[in-house]
Design an enzyme around this catalytic site. Structure first.
Site, PDB file in Angstrom:
ATOM      1  N   HIS A 400       0.882  -1.158  -0.050  1.00 42.75           N
ATOM      2  CA  HIS A 400      -0.045   0.018  -0.058  1.00 42.75           C
ATOM      3  C   HIS A 400       0.629   1.143  -0.031  1.00 42.75           C
ATOM      4  O   HIS A 400       0.330   2.183  -0.819  1.00 42.75           O
ATOM      5  CB  HIS A 400      -1.081   0.185   1.162  1.00 42.75           C
ATOM      6  CG  HIS A 400      -1.722   0.727   1.216  1.00 42.75           C
ATOM      7  ND1 HIS A 400      -1.213   2.179   2.402  1.00 42.75           N
ATOM      8  CD2 HIS A 400      -2.726   1.523   0.493  1.00 42.75           C
ATOM      9  CE1 HIS A 400      -2.296   2.899   1.748  1.00 42.75           C
ATOM     10  NE2 HIS A 400      -3.504   2.557   1.528  1.00 42.75           N
ATOM     11  N   ASN A 661       2.091  -8.033  -9.667  1.00 43.37           N
ATOM     12  CA  ASN A 661       2.243  -8.349  -8.556  1.00 43.37           C
ATOM     13  C   ASN A 661       1.592 -10.054  -7.879  1.00 43.37           C
ATOM     14  O   ASN A 661       1.918 -10.504  -7.141  1.00 43.37           O
ATOM     15  CB  ASN A 661       1.538  -7.444  -7.844  1.00 43.37           C
ATOM     16  CG  ASN A 661       1.562  -6.315  -8.792  1.00 43.37           C
ATOM     17  OD1 ASN A 661       2.930  -6.225  -9.246  1.00 43.37           O
ATOM     18  ND2 ASN A 661       0.932  -4.791  -8.467  1.00 43.37           N
ATOM     19  N   CYS A 709      -0.263  -4.754 -16.272  1.00 43.16           N
ATOM     20  CA  CYS A 709      -0.018  -3.292 -15.506  1.00 43.16           C
ATOM     21  C   CYS A 709       0.601  -3.552 -13.933  1.00 43.16           C
ATOM     22  O   CYS A 709       0.347  -2.922 -13.144  1.00 43.16           O
ATOM     23  CB  CYS A 709      -2.174  -3.560 -15.246  1.00 43.16           C
ATOM     24  SG  CYS A 709      -2.714  -4.390 -14.033  1.00 43.16           S
TER      25      CYS A 709
HETATM   26  C1  PEP Z   1      -1.325  -6.488  -9.562  1.00 42.74           C
HETATM   27  O1  PEP Z   1      -1.578  -7.611  -8.676  1.00 42.74           O
HETATM   28  O2  PEP Z   1      -0.477  -7.147 -10.613  1.00 42.74           O
HETATM   29  C2  PEP Z   1      -2.182  -5.507  -9.742  1.00 42.74           C
HETATM   30  C3  PEP Z   1      -2.466  -4.658 -10.588  1.00 42.74           C
HETATM   31  O3  PEP Z   1      -2.554  -5.915  -8.840  1.00 42.74           O
HETATM   32  P1  PEP Z   1      -2.858  -5.151  -7.179  1.00 42.74           P
HETATM   33  O4  PEP Z   1      -1.306  -4.930  -6.961  1.00 42.74           O
HETATM   34  O5  PEP Z   1      -3.869  -3.971  -7.205  1.00 42.74           O
HETATM   35  O6  PEP Z   1      -3.143  -6.423  -6.693  1.00 42.74           O
END
Ligand code: PEP
Ligand code: MG
Length: 760
Positions: A400, A661, A709
């Site tokens: 975060h 991520n 992303c």
């Molecule tokens: C991800 O999981 O790569 C993503 C972009 O979503 P978040 O970071 O919000 O889980």
């Protein structure tokens, strides 16, 4: 009270006359009064418009209809707007107003009979209403009948759907909002562009000028990548110059029109402005900023040796910071690293430590402090907006604190393990958010960087890449900063930050029968981002908040306690089990589509089986959405969805985007937020790369856009591999867009060169 005439010439107008001549008219009059070269113009005053409404009888009929419409009902809004506009167009203009406009227009003869007719609403262009610029502009109008018609069109535009909606939301009374119309000599610009008298993001003392050939619409509308010049206002020197390839120009065409022309080969890469011209424009900018006392966003043009200023208004995006307070007076120390962690948001900054143990202490944080805490959570965002820097004990590059600080442009070091133990309240420290280091005291590099001039101002897109380079956004307040990167769209808009910012869970809104309030809040936030990216795709992700992030909010006590929220009740699986909450999101998207935002695409998170996508699509259909007319796609964050990508394509996804991520943590079982396993979090693990590669191949075979992303899309090395592997678009963090664009361009050029070499 003296009667205000139907027509006022610029020479007769001052900025106080906004009620009669609107924001645009008042600003032009005021600028002319301080000696800026403004093209001749007169304004058809709002009193003339009022008289038209009264004498035609419209005043008695239209306001009741507008006042009665429910602006959330887009079909009804459209109907009323069309009806009122038709009435305005069909009503006869009082003869005396016609005569005055005709006489005034004739005075232009000799200096050029082509004019621009622009509406100038009395509530538009005010500093806090700058999104209101929805009214009409007609360029290249010639002949009195056409001018009169254009004036009437401008009057009618006061009642277009978006304007009515906007006024209702802002609490403006429809009766008291008037419209004036500026009729201005059209300059047949040979060169034109825009100018910011201070840096539009940081507020630093640099004039930024963008310039291209022909009429300014090419630059303003973004149809051309303009030359970019950076002028240091203090040293009065040109400190940055980027010459681009300008492929098109907009010129006048016939009566009432403009057209796009190809720029001749020899002018494409020719520099638009000489240093003398830049200096003169900067002087006009300086005079204007001094006069108004706030930085200005201006439009200008040049014909031969003649300079013109066409428009000026306050820049609304500058984040005023006094983070640098007092640093110059502090003792400069040797570089001594006292704490180490992960560089999560780049930048070098010094300031006093403020320790925040939990959310009850966030009021301690003052502008310019460096916040040191175990881990940030969504409740701490108000404090994160004020801090100059952030240090946390816990977390990794995608936690975060990292996501929010990148978005706010605040340097951050996360996952230090012992930051809260070692750093003491009030201690002056310097943090390097790139390297992940914390130094004792103020170090010399900080002071140096403050006078070396911004590199970031050269970040606007002037490189065209075949692979679209988009940007990630989590907070609507970052939308303008994100758009100023010149990104090709938004590849991920996370709405949970927006919802968590409301401090009430969606369930709370439903329990308290305030569904509409929730939809409006969500709609407002998304709309801010859509408005910052007109005509470019914006992929909004449906809600994906782990239960632990909801718990502190009002209504959050109902949230289940989960042993491992990362693997828990989140993303699409939660939405499908709570269709009432999912329904509120669908309603929000529906209203946005109805307002004409057809660049809005929807992306579902944490999808692991095509049936989830099919069910989600079905809920959209049941809510009345034509699912074939909109883009619905998925995040590929769970190995299952990568392995079943063909089945997802068969189910009708419009696109797929890697959320690396999560994909990384779920593929190799390494918690992305656990600083104890940070060294094992391996984005290029062969298994992760294999999943990505195979997914790209299947998407390409089926011609489905495949994107990324996750944070790996902000790593130039990873992006090089992704482009070589065939990714079609990449979405990076705001701070990374420029370097990613370069990495993409370089890789694409290498691929072309290599294939050319193979051919010969
Ligand atoms: C991800 O999981 O790569 C993503 C972009 O979503 P978040 O970071 O919000 O889980
Ligand atoms: Mg994710």
């Amino acid at each position: 009270m003296t009667k205000v005439p139907d027509i006022l010439w610029l020479e007769e107008i001052r900025k106080e006359d906004i009620a009669s001549v609107g924001g645009k008219g008042a600003s032009l009059g005021e600028m002319a009064s301080i000696g800026l070269p403004i093209p001749h113009a007169f304004v058809v005053t709002s009193q003339a418009f009022r008289r038209f409404l009264t004498e035609s009888g419209l005043e008695n009929s239209i306001f009741d209809e507008i006042g009665a419409v429910n602006v959330e009902d887009s079909a009804a809004l459209r109907e009323v707007s069309e009806k009122v506009k038709r009435s305005v167009m069909n009503a006869a203009m009082p003869q005396s107003i016609r005569d005055e406009i005709t006489t005034a227009y004739k005075r232009f003869t000799g200096v050029g009979i082509y004019v621009a007719v622009r509406s100038s609403a009395t509530a538009e262009d005010l500093p806090d209403a700058s999104f209101a610029g929805q009214q009409e502009t007609f360029l290249n109008v010639s002949g009195i009948e056409n001018v009169l018609h254009a004036v009437q069109e401008c009057w009618a535009s006061l009642y277009n759907g978006r304007a009515i909606y906007y006024r209702a939301k802002q609490g403006f009374d429809h009766h008291s909002v008037n419209i004036a119309v500026v009729v201005q000599q059209l300059i047949t610009s040979e060169k034109s562009g825009v100018m910011f008298t201070s840096h539009p993001v940081t507020g630093e003392s640099f004039t930024i000028i963008e310039a291209s050939w022909g009429l300014g619409e090419a630059v303003v509308s973004g149809s051309v990548s303009p030359d970019n010049y950076v002028w240091n206002n203090e040293s009065e020197m040109l400190v940055g110059r980027r010459i681009t390839k300008k492929l098109i120009e907009i010129v006048r065409d016939g009566v009432n029109g403009t057209k796009m022309l190809d720029v001749s080969l020899e002018r494409q890469e020719q520099e638009v402005l000489s240093e003398d011209e830049i200096s003169r424009l900067a002087t006009y900018g300086h005079v204007t900023e001094e006069h108004y006392g706030v930085p200005q966003d201006m439009e200008w043009s040049i014909v031969g040796d003649e300079f013109y200023v066409l428009q000026s208004r306050p820049i609304t995006t500058i984040k005023v910071s006094d983070e640098k307070r007092g640093l110059q007076e502090m003792e400069v120390k040797e570089e001594k690293v006292i704490v180490q962690g992960i560089g999560a948001s780049p930048g070098l900054v010094s300031g006093p430590v403020v320790r925040v143990h939990d959310v009850t202490e966030i009021d301690k944080v003052k502008v310019g402090d460096i916040m040191v805490t175990t881990m940030t959570n969504p409740d701490m965002v108000p404090a994160m907006r004020k801090t100059a820097g952030i240090v946390t004990d816990e977390g990794g590059i995608t936690c975060h604190a990292a996501i929010v600080s990148r978005e706010l442009g605040t340097p951050a070091v996360v996952g230090t393990r012992n930051g809260t133990e070692i750093l003491t309240e009030g201690q002056i420290i310097t943090i390097d958010g790139e390297k992940g280091l914390v130094y004792d005291g103020v170090i010399e590099r900080v002071l140096k960087q403050e006078t070396s001039g911004p590199q970031s101002v050269l970040a606007k897109a002037d490189i065209i890449t075949a692979t679209a380079v988009k940007v990630n956004v989590s907070m609507p307040e970052a939308a303008m900063r994100a758009a100023s990167t010149g990104a090709d769209g938004v590849g991920l808009l996370r709405i949970e930050h927006l919802i968590i910012g409301l401090n009430k869970t969606p369930g709370w809104y439903i329990q308290n029968h305030k569904e509409d309030e929730f939809v409006e809040e969500l709609m407002g936030g998304i709309k801010t981002v859509l408005d910052a990216f007109p005509g470019k795709p914006v992929w909004v992700r449906t809600l994906d908040a782990p239960t632990d992030e909801f718990r502190n909010m009002q209504g959050g006590h109902d949230e289940p306690h989960e042993h491992n929220p990362m693997l828990g009740w989140r993303g699409i699986r939660r939405d499908l089990e709570t269709p009432d909450q999912f329904g509120l999101q669908i309603e929000t998207f529906k209203r946005l589509w109805a307002l004409g935002y057809d660049n809005l695409g929807i992306m579902f998170p944490m999808v692991s089986h095509p049936d989830q996508f099919i069910r989600a699509k079905q809920l959209f259909t049941e809510a009345g959405v034509d699912v074939n007319a909109v883009d619905l796609g998925i995040m590929v964050e769970i190995p299952a969805s990568a392995l079943m990508i063909q089945e997802f394509i068969d189910a009708g996804i419009a696109f797929a985007s890697f959320g690396t991520n999560d994909l990384i943590q779920y593929t190799i079982a390494v918690d992305r937020n656990n600083e104890h396993v940070t060294s094992m979090y391996w984005p290029k693990h062969p298994a992760v790369l294999k999943l990505i590669k195979d997914t790209i191949a299947v998407c390409r075979e089926n011609n489905v856009e495949v994107s990324i992303c996750g944070q790996a899309g902000s790593d130039p090395d990873m992006v090089k591999w992704l482009v070589e592997t065939g990714i079609m678009s990449v979405s990076a963090n705001i701070d990374a867009v420029e370097k990613i664009r370069h990495a993409v361009a370089r890789t694409e050029q290498r691929i072309i060169l290599d294939s050319a070499r193979r051919m010969y």
